[in-house]
Design a protein around this motif. Sequence first.
Motif, mmCIF file in Angstrom:
data_model
loop_
_atom_site.group_PDB
_atom_site.id
_atom_site.type_symbol
_atom_site.label_atom_id
_atom_site.label_comp_id
_atom_site.label_asym_id
_atom_site.label_seq_id
_atom_site.Cartn_x
_atom_site.Cartn_y
_atom_site.Cartn_z
ATOM 1 N N LEU A 1 0.816 -1.204 0.000
ATOM 2 C CA LEU A 1 0.000 0.000 0.000
ATOM 3 C C LEU A 1 0.854 1.260 0.000
ATOM 4 C CD1 LEU A 1 -2.719 1.446 0.147
ATOM 5 C CD2 LEU A 1 -2.675 1.106 2.633
ATOM 6 N N VAL B 1 -9.288 1.257 1.217
ATOM 7 C CA VAL B 1 -9.067 0.239 0.197
ATOM 8 C C VAL B 1 -10.392 -0.489 0.031
ATOM 9 C CG1 VAL B 1 -7.814 -1.846 -0.452
ATOM 10 C CG2 VAL B 1 -6.620 -0.006 0.755
ATOM 11 N N ARG C 1 -12.949 0.454 2.684
ATOM 12 C CA ARG C 1 -12.656 0.199 4.108
ATOM 13 C C ARG C 1 -11.355 0.873 4.503
ATOM 14 N NH1 ARG C 1 -14.170 -6.170 4.530
ATOM 15 N NH2 ARG C 1 -16.411 -5.851 4.456
ATOM 16 N N GLU D 1 -7.832 1.333 5.808
ATOM 17 C CA GLU D 1 -6.683 0.423 5.900
ATOM 18 C C GLU D 1 -5.620 1.087 6.756
ATOM 19 O OE1 GLU D 1 -4.747 -2.335 6.361
ATOM 20 O OE2 GLU D 1 -5.962 -2.988 4.661
ATOM 21 N N THR D 2 -5.206 0.412 7.819
ATOM 22 C CA THR D 2 -4.225 0.980 8.755
ATOM 23 C C THR D 2 -2.861 0.309 8.654
ATOM 24 O OG1 THR D 2 -5.001 -0.511 10.494
ATOM 25 C CG2 THR D 2 -6.015 1.683 10.383
ATOM 26 N N ARG D 3 -2.688 -0.572 7.680
ATOM 27 C CA ARG D 3 -1.397 -1.258 7.512
ATOM 28 C C ARG D 3 -0.731 -0.746 6.239
ATOM 29 N NH1 ARG D 3 -2.974 -6.824 6.414
ATOM 30 N NH2 ARG D 3 -4.717 -5.739 5.481
ATOM 31 N N ALA E 1 0.065 -3.417 3.734
ATOM 32 C CA ALA E 1 -1.025 -4.241 3.188
ATOM 33 C C ALA E 1 -0.761 -4.509 1.710
ATOM 34 C CB ALA E 1 -2.361 -3.528 3.366
#
Length: 74
Positions: free
Chosen positions: A18, A45, A48, A50-52, A55
């Motif tokens: 990401l 993403v 939703r 995305e906190t990584r 990812a």
Amino acid sequence: MPRSPILDVPIATEPIRLGQFLKLAGLAEDGVHARELVEAGEVLVDGRTETRRGAQLRRGQVVAVGEQRARPTV
């Protein structure tokens, strides 16, 4: 108000992380900016949060930051 068009961004291989994709698509200025966007919960993403930053994205997934949207293509 109509949504902004989705920018198709060619990638050399999939998956792509990401953080790398945010820079490649021009959604982030650099790696630090990409990290800040992800940590602030500003990256979606497929709709939703995305906190990584690491990812894994595959072609066709839609990444949004604010009104800007992009998706990886191979």
